[in-house]
Motif scaffolding. Sequence first.
Motif, PDB file in Angstrom:
ATOM      1  N   ILE A  98       0.848  -1.199   0.000  1.00 39.81           N
ATOM      2  CA  ILE A  98       0.000   0.000   0.000  1.00 39.81           C
ATOM      3  C   ILE A  98       0.878   1.241   0.000  1.00 39.81           C
ATOM      4  O   ILE A  98       0.653   2.182  -0.773  1.00 39.81           O
ATOM      5  CB  ILE A  98      -0.926   0.001   1.236  1.00 39.81           C
ATOM      6  N   PHE A  99       1.917   1.243   0.844  1.00 41.05           N
ATOM      7  CA  PHE A  99       2.820   2.396   0.906  1.00 41.05           C
ATOM      8  C   PHE A  99       3.527   2.593  -0.431  1.00 41.05           C
ATOM      9  O   PHE A  99       3.738   3.715  -0.875  1.00 41.05           O
ATOM     10  CB  PHE A  99       3.874   2.188   2.005  1.00 41.05           C
ATOM     11  N   GLU A 100       3.871   1.484  -1.079  1.00 41.47           N
ATOM     12  CA  GLU A 100       4.579   1.585  -2.348  1.00 41.47           C
ATOM     13  C   GLU A 100       3.659   2.187  -3.413  1.00 41.47           C
ATOM     14  O   GLU A 100       4.069   3.049  -4.189  1.00 41.47           O
ATOM     15  CB  GLU A 100       5.070   0.202  -2.774  1.00 41.47           C
ATOM     16  N   ASN A 101       2.409   1.733  -3.412  1.00 42.31           N
ATOM     17  CA  ASN A 101       1.436   2.305  -4.357  1.00 42.31           C
ATOM     18  C   ASN A 101       1.275   3.788  -4.136  1.00 42.31           C
ATOM     19  O   ASN A 101       1.098   4.562  -5.077  1.00 42.31           O
ATOM     20  CB  ASN A 101       0.065   1.642  -4.182  1.00 42.31           C
ATOM     21  N   LEU A 102       1.323   4.186  -2.891  1.00 44.29           N
ATOM     22  CA  LEU A 102       1.018   5.571  -2.539  1.00 44.29           C
ATOM     23  C   LEU A 102       2.220   6.484  -2.734  1.00 44.29           C
ATOM     24  O   LEU A 102       2.111   7.556  -3.328  1.00 44.29           O
ATOM     25  CB  LEU A 102       0.553   5.614  -1.084  1.00 44.29           C
ATOM     26  N   THR A 103       3.377   6.051  -2.222  1.00 43.47           N
ATOM     27  CA  THR A 103       4.518   6.962  -2.185  1.00 43.47           C
ATOM     28  C   THR A 103       5.613   6.593  -3.167  1.00 43.47           C
ATOM     29  O   THR A 103       6.518   7.384  -3.406  1.00 43.47           O
ATOM     30  CB  THR A 103       5.151   6.976  -0.778  1.00 43.47           C
ATOM     31  N   GLY A 104       5.567   5.371  -3.713  1.00 42.15           N
ATOM     32  CA  GLY A 104       6.613   4.931  -4.610  1.00 42.15           C
ATOM     33  C   GLY A 104       7.768   4.281  -3.875  1.00 42.15           C
ATOM     34  O   GLY A 104       8.722   3.838  -4.503  1.00 42.15           O
ATOM     35  N   GLN A 105       7.716   4.243  -2.559  1.00 40.88           N
ATOM     36  CA  GLN A 105       8.817   3.693  -1.776  1.00 40.88           C
ATOM     37  C   GLN A 105       8.272   2.704  -0.767  1.00 40.88           C
ATOM     38  O   GLN A 105       7.166   2.857  -0.289  1.00 40.88           O
ATOM     39  CB  GLN A 105       9.529   4.811  -1.010  1.00 40.88           C
ATOM     40  N   ARG A 106       9.085   1.724  -0.442  1.00 40.86           N
ATOM     41  CA  ARG A 106       8.654   0.764   0.585  1.00 40.86           C
ATOM     42  C   ARG A 106       9.066   1.197   1.984  1.00 40.86           C
ATOM     43  O   ARG A 106       8.401   0.864   2.955  1.00 40.86           O
ATOM     44  CB  ARG A 106       9.237  -0.614   0.289  1.00 40.86           C
ATOM     45  N   MET A 107      10.181   1.894   2.104  1.00 38.27           N
ATOM     46  CA  MET A 107      10.624   2.272   3.451  1.00 38.27           C
ATOM     47  C   MET A 107      10.960   3.751   3.625  1.00 38.27           C
ATOM     48  O   MET A 107      10.676   4.328   4.651  1.00 38.27           O
ATOM     49  CB  MET A 107      11.814   1.412   3.865  1.00 38.27           C
ATOM     50  N   MET A 108      11.595   4.355   2.650  1.00 41.97           N
ATOM     51  CA  MET A 108      11.974   5.771   2.797  1.00 41.97           C
ATOM     52  C   MET A 108      10.946   6.613   2.041  1.00 41.97           C
ATOM     53  O   MET A 108      11.123   6.879   0.863  1.00 41.97           O
ATOM     54  CB  MET A 108      13.372   6.014   2.209  1.00 41.97           C
ATOM     55  N   TYR A 109       9.905   7.024   2.725  1.00 45.34           N
ATOM     56  CA  TYR A 109       8.719   7.493   2.008  1.00 45.34           C
ATOM     57  C   TYR A 109       8.846   8.895   1.437  1.00 45.34           C
ATOM     58  O   TYR A 109       8.424   9.156   0.331  1.00 45.34           O
ATOM     59  CB  TYR A 109       7.498   7.400   2.918  1.00 45.34           C
ATOM     60  N   ASN A 110       9.401   9.828   2.211  1.00 40.51           N
ATOM     61  CA  ASN A 110       9.498  11.225   1.777  1.00 40.51           C
ATOM     62  C   ASN A 110       8.141  11.719   1.288  1.00 40.51           C
ATOM     63  O   ASN A 110       8.019  12.262   0.189  1.00 40.51           O
ATOM     64  CB  ASN A 110      10.571  11.359   0.683  1.00 40.51           C
ATOM     65  N   PHE A 111       7.130  11.501   2.071  1.00 39.07           N
ATOM     66  CA  PHE A 111       5.758  11.769   1.632  1.00 39.07           C
ATOM     67  C   PHE A 111       5.202  13.040   2.247  1.00 39.07           C
ATOM     68  O   PHE A 111       4.282  13.639   1.703  1.00 39.07           O
ATOM     69  CB  PHE A 111       4.885  10.558   2.010  1.00 39.07           C
ATOM     70  N   HIS A 112       5.762  13.462   3.386  1.00 40.89           N
ATOM     71  CA  HIS A 112       5.266  14.679   4.017  1.00 40.89           C
ATOM     72  C   HIS A 112       5.823  15.900   3.309  1.00 40.89           C
ATOM     73  O   HIS A 112       6.941  15.877   2.803  1.00 40.89           O
ATOM     74  CB  HIS A 112       5.708  14.738   5.481  1.00 40.89           C
TER      75      HIS A 112
END
Lengths: 148, 378
Positions: B150-164
Amino acid sequence: MENFTEKFNIIDKIEQKDGSIKYVLPKNEVKNCIFHLKNSAEFSADMLLSIRAVDWVEKIELVYLLYSSKLNDFITISTMLEASNPVTDSVISVFKSAAFDECEIFDLFGVGFDGHEGMKRLLMPEFYVGNPLLKNACCKDERLVWND
Amino acid sequence: MLAAKTKDWFGMTKELLKINIGLQHPSTHGVLRLITELDGETVKSVEPVIGYLHRGMEKLAESRTYLQYLPMVDRVDYLSGFFCQEAFCSAVEKLSDIEVPERAKYIRCLLMELNRITSHLLWLGTYLMDLGASSPIFYAFREREMILRIFENLTGQRMMYNFHVFGGVKRDLSAEILDEIEKFLEIFPEKIKEYESILTDNPIFLSRTKGLGILTKNVALNYSITGANLRASGLNTDFRKQKPYLVYDKLDFEVSTETAGDCYARYLVRIAEMKQSQRIAAQCVDYLKNNSGEFKNSSVNPLAIKPQGEASSFVEAPRGLMICTVTADGSEKPYRVKWRTGSFYSVQILPELLKDRNFADIMAIFGSLDVILSEVDR
């Protein structure tokens, strides 16, 4: 808080952006003040959450953050040390959690703590010379040129 | 290596044996070195040596602008990136008086609680592996993988999201992603029951963890232990309740506590916390499905952030209280950034907990504290 502000020689009260107040004390009163905050019925601090240092070039600031679950509040104590001779009293005898914090500040800022036995570099290797978090610490490694 | 000499009952010379554990050891989840002194099988002293994962996160901040530093903060604790992002962003938002829209707050809450579940699941799997059980990690990673997808779909990353971003998040959650999350949250309580049926009454697990590594209330406070480790010792200090940030004051959840303070209590608290996280996440999904709004404050220009003053943010991360303090001097770069993380203090307590324990218990006790070395060394 009134009892506390009367008892100690508060040099300055600084309101921070997050709404908390930072009490600035002379360095020789910090240990007594933390001891008082821990044992007084008024505040009864449970934890010394962290100690941090800030290098203001001529001075080094130490900031102690305490938490009291009784009041559900934080209290911030700060003190200024002369950068030419940054030494202060250790607070390990009051809160044991200070041991690593003080080692870290000794390592990264070169601040000495009286009464802290077994002081050593914590994060940097033993052979490292200098204190990397000071503002005048520059890294001569050419790979880091872009780091300015 | 030979250390201090003592004489035993027969007048024979007895010597303490110095053994080095680490710094590359499968159970340390990073690089931690322990110098132990043993009397036979009994641990007489332990000295943790840290700093092998020190990347100078605090120094790096001083030579970068606020926006340039933002992608790096995930690495402070690579297993709970959203918490690090939240800590840094909210400190900068407090400094420069940036308003975060309601929807963005709910999105941040939702992602953080899902992140807490992944972090606790990784702990569960690896802790049981440390104790010698190889199957729980497959169960735990099965569900962890679903969230990471789910995180990968959303942010493109599995662990280092850099989404904020300052004043919100990068993207809105689409209806498909919300459905996916909802689907996961529906099946997750069943899965927790599965872990519990393997572990909670398992006699081998009980004999390895119950009554072991007892952390009393006073010692925990003296060493400034926070998070699940503190709550397993009978205190209900949870900064989501004590000092609510984001929208935690509007969400309905309980603080899970145990009184025993041993490894087993810490396991029970983490399992209970995952159930609460599921509850919080379900409420967030419910809000996000039924309400619309802005997902970021579009009036913020991240390149023009030049705050002045000092602000701290308090985030209840999976491994304890995380505080990010940003000191700003009015320029485009932070003057000083300080990270206070839970694991730093959990490592410090090891000599106290391991003294006079069996050598085989070292990893059982250390694992139960859920220490991540990237967070210790920063």
